[in-house]
Write a protein that holds these residues in place. Structure first.
Motif, short mmCIF file in Angstrom:
data_model
loop_
_atom_site.label_atom_id
_atom_site.label_comp_id
_atom_site.label_asym_id
_atom_site.label_seq_id
_atom_site.Cartn_x
_atom_site.Cartn_y
_atom_site.Cartn_z
N LEU A 172 0.83 -1.20 -0.02
CA LEU A 172 -0.07 0.09 0.01
C LEU A 172 1.04 1.22 -0.02
CD1 LEU A 172 -3.07 -1.30 2.45
CD2 LEU A 172 -3.05 -0.60 -0.06
N SER A 173 2.04 1.04 0.66
CA SER A 173 2.97 2.22 0.87
C SER A 173 3.63 2.67 -0.73
CB SER A 173 4.00 2.42 1.69
OG SER A 173 4.75 1.10 1.50
N ILE A 174 3.67 1.47 -1.48
CA ILE A 174 4.43 1.52 -2.74
C ILE A 174 3.43 2.20 -3.74
CG2 ILE A 174 5.10 0.45 -4.82
CD1 ILE A 174 6.45 -1.72 -3.05
N ILE A 175 1.93 1.83 -3.66
CA ILE A 175 0.80 2.53 -4.46
C ILE A 175 0.81 3.88 -4.12
CG2 ILE A 175 -1.65 2.43 -4.61
CD1 ILE A 175 -1.53 -0.75 -4.40
N GLU A 176 0.85 4.20 -2.86
CA GLU A 176 0.86 5.55 -2.34
C GLU A 176 1.72 6.42 -3.07
OE1 GLU A 176 0.16 8.31 1.70
OE2 GLU A 176 0.89 6.38 1.54
N LYS A 177 3.09 6.00 -3.01
CA LYS A 177 4.13 6.70 -3.38
C LYS A 177 4.00 6.78 -5.18
CE LYS A 177 9.06 6.28 -4.29
NZ LYS A 177 10.27 5.33 -3.95
N GLU A 178 3.61 5.80 -5.89
CA GLU A 178 3.21 5.83 -7.24
C GLU A 178 2.14 6.97 -7.58
OE1 GLU A 178 5.10 4.66 -9.81
OE2 GLU A 178 6.51 4.08 -8.00
N THR A 179 1.03 6.95 -6.77
CA THR A 179 -0.06 7.71 -7.02
C THR A 179 0.40 9.24 -6.84
OG1 THR A 179 -0.76 7.14 -4.98
CG2 THR A 179 -1.91 6.19 -6.64
N THR A 180 1.25 9.61 -5.93
CA THR A 180 1.84 10.72 -5.51
C THR A 180 2.73 11.27 -6.86
OG1 THR A 180 1.92 10.46 -3.20
CG2 THR A 180 3.23 12.21 -4.00
N ARG A 181 3.56 10.21 -7.12
CA ARG A 181 4.18 10.37 -8.34
C ARG A 181 3.56 10.84 -9.47
NH1 ARG A 181 7.74 6.04 -11.46
NH2 ARG A 181 8.61 7.27 -13.16
N LEU A 182 2.32 10.12 -9.73
CA LEU A 182 1.58 10.35 -10.86
C LEU A 182 0.73 11.74 -10.90
CD1 LEU A 182 0.48 8.96 -13.60
CD2 LEU A 182 -1.41 8.10 -12.29
N SER A 183 0.36 12.23 -9.69
CA SER A 183 -0.12 13.48 -9.43
C SER A 183 0.82 14.52 -9.55
CB SER A 183 -0.80 13.41 -7.81
OG SER A 183 -1.06 14.87 -7.57
N LYS A 184 2.01 14.25 -9.46
CA LYS A 184 3.19 15.08 -9.51
C LYS A 184 3.36 15.57 -11.02
CE LYS A 184 7.75 16.91 -8.02
NZ LYS A 184 9.05 16.41 -7.17
N ILE A 185 3.54 14.54 -11.67
CA ILE A 185 3.59 14.88 -13.15
C ILE A 185 2.41 15.52 -13.62
CG2 ILE A 185 3.74 13.41 -15.40
CD1 ILE A 185 4.74 11.11 -13.67
N SER A 186 1.23 15.25 -13.49
CA SER A 186 0.11 15.94 -13.82
C SER A 186 0.15 17.42 -13.49
CB SER A 186 -1.21 15.14 -13.34
OG SER A 186 -2.52 15.81 -13.56
#
Length: 357
Positions: A172-186
């Protein structure tokens, strides 16, 4: 870009046109003169000198129109072929085909030649824009696909039975990290698009630049304390007229990069120097440095150099593009001095007072 004619070239073309008119007119009236002389020599024609001259003039005008008509008939197919070729080129560009290069040298000079050159220039520029658009779409797709793949993979793993709470928490922490990364890209894409739009307004205000830099360094304190970095500040008191929020993004990006790519117990230095009409901000570090080939492209969107050596190893590759665009909007410039394993120094030069253009 279209080249404007010089006064000498315009004068030369004018003289050439006059010479052509003189030659054609001379040929027509000479033909009339010799024809009437031949006719009068074989027939007894007794007319006043004025009438004879009038006949010569009228016959010369007639021959002039005939010559013009013959020239027009001879050149019309060539002119028509040129216009057909140009119209075909415009139709191809309208359909998205920009691989066009009309041969100007073998066609016409003057206005038609300039028009042909304009078509070539337009096709070249549109081709460059299309290449950038395709590259941009490819880069965006690649950057978004990476975190989406991770999210999908770990979400699928979480559906398996028998996972311990610690394993679930880890995934879950990895998923959270990747969603944060995706949000930053956007978010960065939105920022860059906004900055590049013609409607973007700088809205400058007067504020203390040294205070802004000091506050940003203090906000980053947990990061540089964790790595036991030595943070040095040399800030002259200085006021600047600029957009405080925009420049904040510049300093945050440069200082975060300096901290991120400097090994533990290294050194980061922020310097502010002011002159009568300029501000110079330097962010230097003792980090891993940047390869010379990467320095040439590091401000391009999505560009990433060697992941083992460059500062742009992590992230989306948009941060420095945003930095450069903000600096340019303030009519400033950014430069970098770096070598591998010897650290880097970014220098931003800004006018003390923003002047809209």
């Amino acid at each position: 870009m279209k080249r404007h004619l010089t006064k000498f070239e315009i004068g030369l073309r004018f003289v050439g046109a006059l010479a052509m008119i003189f030659v054609v007119s001379g040929l027509a009236f000479s033909l009339a003169f010799w024809l009437t002389k031949w006719f009068y020599a074989r027939h007894d024609v007794i007319l006043p000198e004025y009438i004879l001259q009038l006949i010569n003039w009228g016959l010369g005008v007639f021959f002039l129109f005939v010559l013009i008509a013959i020239i027009n008939l001879l050149t019309r197919p060539k002119q028509r072929a040129v216009w057909i070729e140009m119209m075909d080129a415009l139709k191809r560009m309208a359909k998205g085909d920009f691989n066009i290069m009309l041969d100007r040298d073998k066609k016409y000079h003057g206005q038609i030649g300039d028009f042909i050159q304009s078509i070539n220039d337009m096709a070249h520029e549109l081709k460059q824009v299309e290449m950038l658009r395709q590259e941009f779409i490819s880069n965006v797709s690649h950057e978004i696909q990476s975190p989406l793949t991770s999210i999908r993979g770990f979400a699928s793993t979480l559906q398996r039975e028998g996972l311990s709470p610690d394993e679930q928490k880890h995934y879950l922490s990895i998923i959270e990290k990747e969603t944060t990364r995706l949000s930053k890209i956007s978010d960065n894409l939105l920022k860059l698009t906004t900055l590049e739009s013609e409607q973007q307004q700088v809205d400058p205000k007067r504020y203390r630049l040294d205070t802004q830099l000091e506050n940003i360094v203090l906000a980053c304190e947990p990061q540089w304390l964790e790595k036991e970095l030595e943070m040095e500040l040399e800030l002259e008191e200085a006021e600047i007229v600029a957009n405080e929020e925009m420049l904040s993004q510049v300093w945050v990006n440069l200082i975060h990069n300096a901290i991120k790519f400097t090994p533990a117990r290294g050194n980061v230095k922020v310097v502010l120097k002011r002159t009568e009409d300029q501000m110079k901000v330097q962010v230097a570090d003792t980090g891993i440095g940047i390869a010379p080939e990467d320095q040439l492209r590091m401000f391009e969107r999505f560009y990433k150099g060697d992941k083992q050596r460059t500062r742009t190893a992590d992230g989306s590759g948009l941060g420095l593009s945003i930095v450069k665009k903000i600096v340019e909007l303030h009519h400033g410039e950014i430069q970098v001095q770096s070598s591998l394993h010897s650290g880097s120094m970014f220098e931003v030069t800004l006018p003390a007072v923003y002047m809209s253009k």
